[in-house]
Design a protein around this motif. Structure first.
Motif, short mmCIF file in Angstrom:
data_model
loop_
_atom_site.label_atom_id
_atom_site.label_comp_id
_atom_site.label_asym_id
_atom_site.label_seq_id
_atom_site.Cartn_x
_atom_site.Cartn_y
_atom_site.Cartn_z
N LEU A 1 1.77 36.08 79.94
CA LEU A 1 3.03 36.79 80.17
C LEU A 1 3.13 38.08 79.36
O LEU A 1 4.22 38.57 79.08
CB LEU A 1 4.22 35.86 79.88
N ALA A 2 2.00 38.65 79.04
CA ALA A 2 1.95 39.93 78.32
C ALA A 2 2.19 41.09 79.27
O ALA A 2 1.84 41.03 80.46
CB ALA A 2 0.59 40.09 77.64
N LYS A 3 2.78 42.15 78.74
CA LYS A 3 3.00 43.36 79.54
C LYS A 3 1.67 43.94 80.04
O LYS A 3 1.60 44.49 81.13
CB LYS A 3 3.74 44.40 78.71
N GLN A 4 0.62 43.80 79.23
CA GLN A 4 -0.69 44.30 79.65
C GLN A 4 -1.16 43.60 80.92
O GLN A 4 -1.77 44.23 81.78
CB GLN A 4 -1.74 44.10 78.54
N HIS A 5 -0.92 42.30 81.04
CA HIS A 5 -1.30 41.57 82.25
C HIS A 5 -0.46 42.06 83.42
O HIS A 5 -0.98 42.31 84.51
CB HIS A 5 -1.12 40.06 82.02
N ARG A 6 0.82 42.22 83.20
CA ARG A 6 1.70 42.71 84.26
C ARG A 6 1.24 44.07 84.77
O ARG A 6 1.22 44.33 85.97
CB ARG A 6 3.13 42.82 83.74
N ASP A 7 0.87 44.94 83.85
CA ASP A 7 0.57 46.33 84.19
C ASP A 7 -0.86 46.55 84.70
O ASP A 7 -1.21 47.67 85.06
CB ASP A 7 0.82 47.22 82.98
N ALA B 1 6.89 34.00 87.07
CA ALA B 1 7.42 35.06 86.20
C ALA B 1 6.61 36.34 86.34
O ALA B 1 7.17 37.43 86.40
CB ALA B 1 7.44 34.59 84.75
N MET B 2 5.29 36.21 86.41
CA MET B 2 4.45 37.40 86.54
C MET B 2 4.67 38.07 87.89
O MET B 2 4.78 39.29 87.98
CB MET B 2 2.97 37.03 86.36
N LEU B 3 4.76 37.28 88.93
CA LEU B 3 5.01 37.84 90.26
C LEU B 3 6.32 38.62 90.28
O LEU B 3 6.37 39.77 90.74
CB LEU B 3 5.04 36.71 91.30
N MET B 4 7.38 38.03 89.76
CA MET B 4 8.68 38.71 89.77
C MET B 4 8.68 39.92 88.84
O MET B 4 9.26 40.96 89.17
CB MET B 4 9.80 37.73 89.39
N ALA B 5 8.04 39.81 87.68
CA ALA B 5 8.01 40.93 86.73
C ALA B 5 7.31 42.14 87.34
O ALA B 5 7.68 43.28 87.07
CB ALA B 5 7.32 40.51 85.43
N ARG B 6 6.32 41.90 88.17
CA ARG B 6 5.63 43.01 88.85
C ARG B 6 6.45 43.54 90.03
O ARG B 6 6.30 44.69 90.41
CB ARG B 6 4.27 42.55 89.37
N ALA B 7 7.28 42.70 90.62
CA ALA B 7 7.97 43.07 91.86
C ALA B 7 9.30 43.78 91.66
O ALA B 7 9.73 44.52 92.54
CB ALA B 7 8.18 41.82 92.72
N LEU C 1 12.08 39.12 82.12
CA LEU C 1 11.46 37.97 82.80
C LEU C 1 10.27 37.45 82.00
O LEU C 1 10.13 36.24 81.81
CB LEU C 1 11.01 38.37 84.21
N LEU C 2 9.43 38.34 81.53
CA LEU C 2 8.26 37.93 80.77
C LEU C 2 8.64 37.26 79.46
O LEU C 2 8.14 36.17 79.14
CB LEU C 2 7.35 39.13 80.49
N THR C 3 9.52 37.89 78.69
CA THR C 3 9.84 37.35 77.36
C THR C 3 10.67 36.07 77.45
O THR C 3 10.43 35.13 76.69
CB THR C 3 10.56 38.39 76.50
N THR C 4 11.62 36.03 78.37
CA THR C 4 12.47 34.84 78.46
C THR C 4 11.68 33.62 78.91
O THR C 4 11.81 32.54 78.33
CB THR C 4 13.66 35.10 79.42
N VAL C 5 10.86 33.79 79.93
CA VAL C 5 10.07 32.65 80.41
C VAL C 5 9.08 32.22 79.34
O VAL C 5 8.91 31.02 79.09
CB VAL C 5 9.37 32.97 81.75
N ALA C 6 8.45 33.18 78.66
CA ALA C 6 7.52 32.82 77.57
C ALA C 6 8.24 32.05 76.48
O ALA C 6 7.77 30.99 76.03
CB ALA C 6 6.87 34.08 77.00
N ASP C 7 9.41 32.54 76.07
CA ASP C 7 10.17 31.85 75.01
C ASP C 7 10.56 30.44 75.44
O ASP C 7 10.43 29.50 74.64
CB ASP C 7 11.42 32.65 74.64
#
Length: 196
Positions: free
Chosen positions: A93-99, A160-166, A176-182
């Motif tokens: 759920l890192a921003k690097q993965h999203r990006d 979470a990753m799908l939605m964070a990218r979309a 989305l990334l931080t909340t789901v990770a937490d």
């Protein structure tokens, strides 16, 4: 293997790698054969030396894209030796993965296509889901409860990753990334806490 066979195998592998990256970035329908061959440094005319059709290439590249995720997930789990699931969650759920969808998890980008795809794509997708479930459940004790938690974790990670990218709003994407990770890490610490 002779030089020409080795060169042919290397060319085929380049086309598969380029295509695997591009379908993670763009999905299954966008990359054209001519563009893929050019990016791999080959001519369009040589395509049929390696693949029977575009569908053949896409199916093989999708399977490769899915398989490549296993090593990344295992490395992610090893980033935190004390809490391997936490390491996996933080890496996934890192921003690097999203990006960087071109090098990211293909479960995210290929899910809808696999649902509508042919049997070969569905089977490749299922193999990867099962591999990830085994890996995540194995971070715990591998029990039936661990398997259920692995299903929940994997579903939350991919969703979470799908939605964070979309989404268009960068703040919502980050949230989305931080909340789901937490929340996943809270579940883990709650589940692993000793009974009173």
């Amino acid at each position: 293997m002779g030089h020409s066979q080795a060169a042919r195998a290397a060319s085929r592998e380049r086309v598969l790698q380029v295509t695997a990256r591009r379908i993670r970035e763009e999905g299954l329908t966008r990359p054209g054969v001519a563009d893929l061959m050019k990016e791999a440094g080959l001519t369009h005319g040589g395509f049929y030396k390696h693949f029977t059709s575009r569908d053949d290439l896409i199916t093989q590249a999708a399977a490769l894209a899915l398989e490549e995720g296993s090593a990344k997930m295992e490395r992610a789990a090893r980033t935190n030796e004390q809490a391997p699931r936490t390491g996996l969650i933080d890496s996934y759920l890192a921003k690097q993965h999203r990006d960087a969808p071109g090098t990211g998890c293909a479960l995210v980008t290929l899910g809808a296509a696999a649902g509508r795809g042919d049997q070969g794509l569905k089977e490749a997708y299922e193999r990867q889901v099962r591999t990830y479930l085994d890996l995540i459940a194995g971070l715990d004790d591998g029990s039936e409860g661990a398997r259920a938690e692995a299903m929940l974790t994997l579903s939350a990670l991919v969703g979470a990753m799908l939605m964070a990218r979309a989404v268009a709003d960068p703040a919502l994407s980050d949230q989305l990334l931080t909340t789901v990770a937490d929340r996943l890490k809270q579940r883990q610490s709650h589940d692993s806490a000793p009974a009173a």
